[in-house]
Design a protein around this motif. Structure first.
Motif, mmCIF file in Angstrom:
data_model
loop_
_atom_site.group_PDB
_atom_site.id
_atom_site.type_symbol
_atom_site.label_atom_id
_atom_site.label_comp_id
_atom_site.label_asym_id
_atom_site.label_seq_id
_atom_site.Cartn_x
_atom_site.Cartn_y
_atom_site.Cartn_z
ATOM 1 N N VAL A 9 0.861 -1.181 0.000
ATOM 2 C CA VAL A 9 0.000 0.000 0.000
ATOM 3 C C VAL A 9 0.897 1.231 0.000
ATOM 4 C CG1 VAL A 9 -1.690 1.333 1.304
ATOM 5 C CG2 VAL A 9 -1.863 -1.172 1.209
ATOM 6 N N VAL A 10 0.699 2.100 -0.987
ATOM 7 C CA VAL A 10 1.558 3.270 -1.153
ATOM 8 C C VAL A 10 0.716 4.538 -1.184
ATOM 9 C CG1 VAL A 10 3.224 4.438 -2.650
ATOM 10 C CG2 VAL A 10 3.309 1.950 -2.397
ATOM 11 N N LEU A 11 1.135 5.509 -0.405
ATOM 12 C CA LEU A 11 0.535 6.847 -0.396
ATOM 13 C C LEU A 11 1.301 7.722 -1.378
ATOM 14 C CD1 LEU A 11 -1.257 9.086 0.973
ATOM 15 C CD2 LEU A 11 0.581 9.290 2.670
ATOM 16 N N VAL A 12 0.600 8.334 -2.328
ATOM 17 C CA VAL A 12 1.231 9.231 -3.299
ATOM 18 C C VAL A 12 0.702 10.642 -3.054
ATOM 19 C CG1 VAL A 12 1.682 9.740 -5.725
ATOM 20 C CG2 VAL A 12 1.397 7.365 -4.993
ATOM 21 N N VAL A 13 1.572 11.502 -2.552
ATOM 22 C CA VAL A 13 1.186 12.868 -2.203
ATOM 23 C C VAL A 13 1.619 13.797 -3.331
ATOM 24 C CG1 VAL A 13 1.374 14.678 -0.483
ATOM 25 C CG2 VAL A 13 1.538 12.287 0.225
ATOM 26 N N GLY A 14 0.698 14.648 -3.777
ATOM 27 C CA GLY A 14 0.972 15.482 -4.947
ATOM 28 C C GLY A 14 0.722 14.707 -6.216
ATOM 29 N N ALA A 15 -0.415 14.003 -6.246
ATOM 30 C CA ALA A 15 -0.680 13.029 -7.311
ATOM 31 C C ALA A 15 -1.561 13.552 -8.433
ATOM 32 C CB ALA A 15 -1.338 11.789 -6.708
ATOM 33 N N SER A 16 -1.937 14.813 -8.408
ATOM 34 C CA SER A 16 -2.955 15.273 -9.345
ATOM 35 C C SER A 16 -2.439 15.520 -10.752
ATOM 36 C CB SER A 16 -3.615 16.552 -8.815
ATOM 37 O OG SER A 16 -2.648 17.575 -8.651
ATOM 38 N N ALA A 17 -1.121 15.727 -10.908
ATOM 39 C CA ALA A 17 -0.583 16.055 -12.229
ATOM 40 C C ALA A 17 0.915 15.796 -12.230
ATOM 41 C CB ALA A 17 -0.867 17.520 -12.586
ATOM 42 N N GLY A 18 1.526 15.912 -13.406
ATOM 43 C CA GLY A 18 2.975 15.866 -13.523
ATOM 44 C C GLY A 18 3.589 14.583 -13.007
ATOM 45 N N ILE A 19 4.724 14.716 -12.316
ATOM 46 C CA ILE A 19 5.459 13.547 -11.831
ATOM 47 C C ILE A 19 4.590 12.693 -10.918
ATOM 48 C CG2 ILE A 19 7.339 12.825 -10.302
ATOM 49 C CD1 ILE A 19 9.009 15.122 -11.472
ATOM 50 N N GLY A 20 3.794 13.317 -10.048
ATOM 51 C CA GLY A 20 2.976 12.551 -9.120
ATOM 52 C C GLY A 20 1.978 11.656 -9.815
ATOM 53 N N ALA A 21 1.261 12.189 -10.796
ATOM 54 C CA ALA A 21 0.268 11.398 -11.523
ATOM 55 C C ALA A 21 0.937 10.301 -12.344
ATOM 56 C CB ALA A 21 -0.569 12.305 -12.426
ATOM 57 N N ASP A 22 2.030 10.646 -13.012
ATOM 58 C CA ASP A 22 2.732 9.643 -13.824
ATOM 59 C C ASP A 22 3.332 8.557 -12.941
ATOM 60 O OD1 ASP A 22 2.103 10.914 -16.195
ATOM 61 O OD2 ASP A 22 3.984 12.028 -16.303
ATOM 62 N N ALA A 23 3.885 8.954 -11.798
ATOM 63 C CA ALA A 23 4.427 7.962 -10.873
ATOM 64 C C ALA A 23 3.323 7.048 -10.355
ATOM 65 C CB ALA A 23 5.139 8.648 -9.714
ATOM 66 N N ALA A 24 2.153 7.608 -10.070
ATOM 67 C CA ALA A 24 1.038 6.789 -9.594
ATOM 68 C C ALA A 24 0.689 5.703 -10.608
ATOM 69 C CB ALA A 24 -0.179 7.667 -9.313
ATOM 70 N N ARG A 25 0.715 6.058 -11.887
ATOM 71 C CA ARG A 25 0.430 5.063 -12.936
ATOM 72 C C ARG A 25 1.472 3.948 -12.922
ATOM 73 N NH1 ARG A 25 -0.677 10.185 -15.611
ATOM 74 N NH2 ARG A 25 -2.937 10.358 -15.970
ATOM 75 N N VAL A 26 2.735 4.322 -12.757
ATOM 76 C CA VAL A 26 3.807 3.319 -12.703
ATOM 77 C C VAL A 26 3.642 2.430 -11.471
ATOM 78 C CG1 VAL A 26 6.292 2.965 -12.454
ATOM 79 C CG2 VAL A 26 5.442 4.723 -14.006
ATOM 80 N N LEU A 27 3.415 3.034 -10.305
ATOM 81 C CA LEU A 27 3.305 2.272 -9.064
ATOM 82 C C LEU A 27 2.115 1.312 -9.110
ATOM 83 C CD1 LEU A 27 4.011 5.156 -6.516
ATOM 84 C CD2 LEU A 27 5.623 3.457 -7.371
ATOM 85 N N ALA A 28 0.997 1.784 -9.654
ATOM 86 C CA ALA A 28 -0.163 0.906 -9.792
ATOM 87 C C ALA A 28 0.152 -0.246 -10.735
ATOM 88 C CB ALA A 28 -1.365 1.700 -10.296
ATOM 89 N N GLY A 29 0.831 0.054 -11.836
ATOM 90 C CA GLY A 29 1.206 -0.990 -12.781
ATOM 91 C C GLY A 29 2.162 -2.004 -12.192
#
Length: 251
Positions: A9-29
């Motif tokens: 389980v990972v908390l992604v802070v600052g996830a709405s755009a840019g690096i945060g959103a792209d990182a969230a896609r990678v982490l979910a994948g």
């Protein structure tokens, strides 16, 4: 994509755009269940819907990292939603350009409240939960601006130097508790924030890209892949590391 974060389980802070959103896609994948956090609810909901449609387990919680009560709330919401917190990517940040003597006190205070105080507040609450579990991995976001100086972004760079200091100290403080703390330092990365810098310092971004050995800006997904590695058990003996993701700029 891999299964490197399967079951985490990972908390992604600052996830709405840019690096945060792209990182969230990678982490979910890579198999992680995610709690997404940012100030704006609409982009969070859109990203959560996108990831949910792809079969990932995702929640979201709006919050402002500069407010202690908000940070407590979204960290607790993560545990309530998923029952645990294994990793966190503290990516919330803002930029601000201008010669040091031309930066207003209000702008300086706001920048420090988000980039420095916000990182500290996130660390504090994430450590609270992870220490109880005896394990965890945290990745903060700095910048190559936290590794060197240049003209026109002194307040921003000061904040990013501070994030590195917080990370290194945290690694010493909480390593005995089973918690690893590392930091990524992206170079120019194609995000909305980079566009603001382009407008504020004409030619500055292009000059940095030209001075980068790989001769290109990075992507949020490239940063996200490094974050995924640091959060995973593959990096089990890494803590206190400052890892540039910059195409070789600071080499």
């Amino acid at each position: 994509m891999s299964a490197a974060l399967e079951g985490k389980v990972v908390l992604v802070v600052g996830a709405s755009a840019g690096i945060g959103a792209d990182a969230a896609r990678v982490l979910a994948g890579d198999g992680a269940s995610l709690m997404l956090v940012a100030r704006g609810e609409e982009p969070l909901a859109a990203l959560a819907k996108e990831l949910d449609a792809a079969g990932h387990d995702v929640g979201y919680c709006p919050g402002d990292v500069s407010r202690a009560a908000d940070v407590v709330r979204f960290v607790d919401a993560t545990v309530e939603r998923f029952g645990r917190l294994d990793g966190a990517f503290n990516n919330a940040a803002m930029t601000q350009a201008g010669r040091l003597d031309q930066v207003s006190e209000t702008d300086f205070d706001q920048l420090m409240a988000v980039n420095v105080k916000g990182t500290w507040l996130c660390l504090r609450e994430e450590i609270r939960v992870m220490a109880a579990a005896g394990a965890g991995s945290i990745v903060n976001v700095s910048s190559i601006g936290g590794l060197r100086g240049s003209s026109g972004m002194g307040a921003y760079q000061a904040s990013k130097h501070a994030v590195i200091g917080l990370t290194r100290t945290a690694a010493h403080d909480v390593g005995p508790l089973g918690i690893r703390v590392n930091v990524v330092a992206p170079g120019p990365t194609e995000t909305p924030m980079l566009e603001k810098t382009r407008q504020a310092i004409p030619g500055g971004v292009e000059a940095r890209i030209a001075a980068t050995p790989l001769r290109k800006a990075g992507t949020g997904a490239e940063v996200g892949s490094v974050v995924s590695f640091l959060l995973s058990d593959r990096a089990s003996h890494l803590s206190g590391v400052v890892l540039p993701v910059d195409g070789g700029f600071v080499a």
